[in-house]
Design a protein around this motif. Sequence first.
Motif, PDB file in Angstrom:
ATOM      1  N   PHE A 299     -10.686   2.969   6.052  1.00  0.00           N
ATOM      2  CA  PHE A 299     -11.619   3.362   7.091  1.00  0.00           C
ATOM      3  C   PHE A 299     -12.175   2.126   7.761  1.00  0.00           C
ATOM      4  O   PHE A 299     -12.333   1.088   7.136  1.00  0.00           O
ATOM      5  N   GLU A 300     -12.476   2.254   9.034  1.00  0.00           N
ATOM      6  CA  GLU A 300     -13.070   1.173   9.820  1.00  0.00           C
ATOM      7  C   GLU A 300     -14.474   1.626  10.220  1.00  0.00           C
ATOM      8  O   GLU A 300     -14.663   2.743  10.678  1.00  0.00           O
ATOM      9  N   THR A 301     -15.461   0.755  10.046  1.00  0.00           N
ATOM     10  CA  THR A 301     -16.814   1.078  10.474  1.00  0.00           C
ATOM     11  C   THR A 301     -16.857   0.999  11.990  1.00  0.00           C
ATOM     12  O   THR A 301     -16.522  -0.033  12.577  1.00  0.00           O
TER      13      THR A 301
ATOM     14  N   GLU B   9     -23.198   3.047  13.220  1.00  0.00           N
ATOM     15  CA  GLU B   9     -24.180   3.402  12.200  1.00  0.00           C
ATOM     16  C   GLU B   9     -25.154   4.361  12.842  1.00  0.00           C
ATOM     17  O   GLU B   9     -25.551   4.170  13.996  1.00  0.00           O
TER      18      GLU B   9
ATOM     19  N   ALA C 276     -19.404   6.955  17.825  1.00  0.00           N
ATOM     20  CA  ALA C 276     -18.196   6.823  17.011  1.00  0.00           C
ATOM     21  C   ALA C 276     -16.968   7.361  17.744  1.00  0.00           C
ATOM     22  O   ALA C 276     -15.878   7.392  17.199  1.00  0.00           O
TER      23      ALA C 276
END
Length: 101
Positions: free
Chosen positions: A9-11, A14, A28
């Motif tokens: 997974f890639e951030t 937030e 996102a």
Amino acid sequence: MTIMQSEEFETVAETEVDSRGRVSLGRAGAKPGRRYRVESNPDGVLLLTPVVSIPEREMQVWTDPLLAERIRAGIEQAQRGETVDLGDFSKYLDPEDEDED
């Protein structure tokens, strides 16, 4: 439900849960109106997978290849103009059978 451990997974953002338990996913890249299946693991990791939902009454078309082929053939015939007008069938409608929109 299980989350595959091999996927990375890639951030991408937030966010914070609001007082009603909602999370904004716009940053996102989530598109308005898109549906997601939500999976979680014991650590509280949530995985969102884009899905397309279909009405249960249409499921037979997706699970019966012969029926799906017959429908495709009928659409192709209609596109070629190979149809016959059988008139108005509205007198046979049952108001309980109409879709709710």
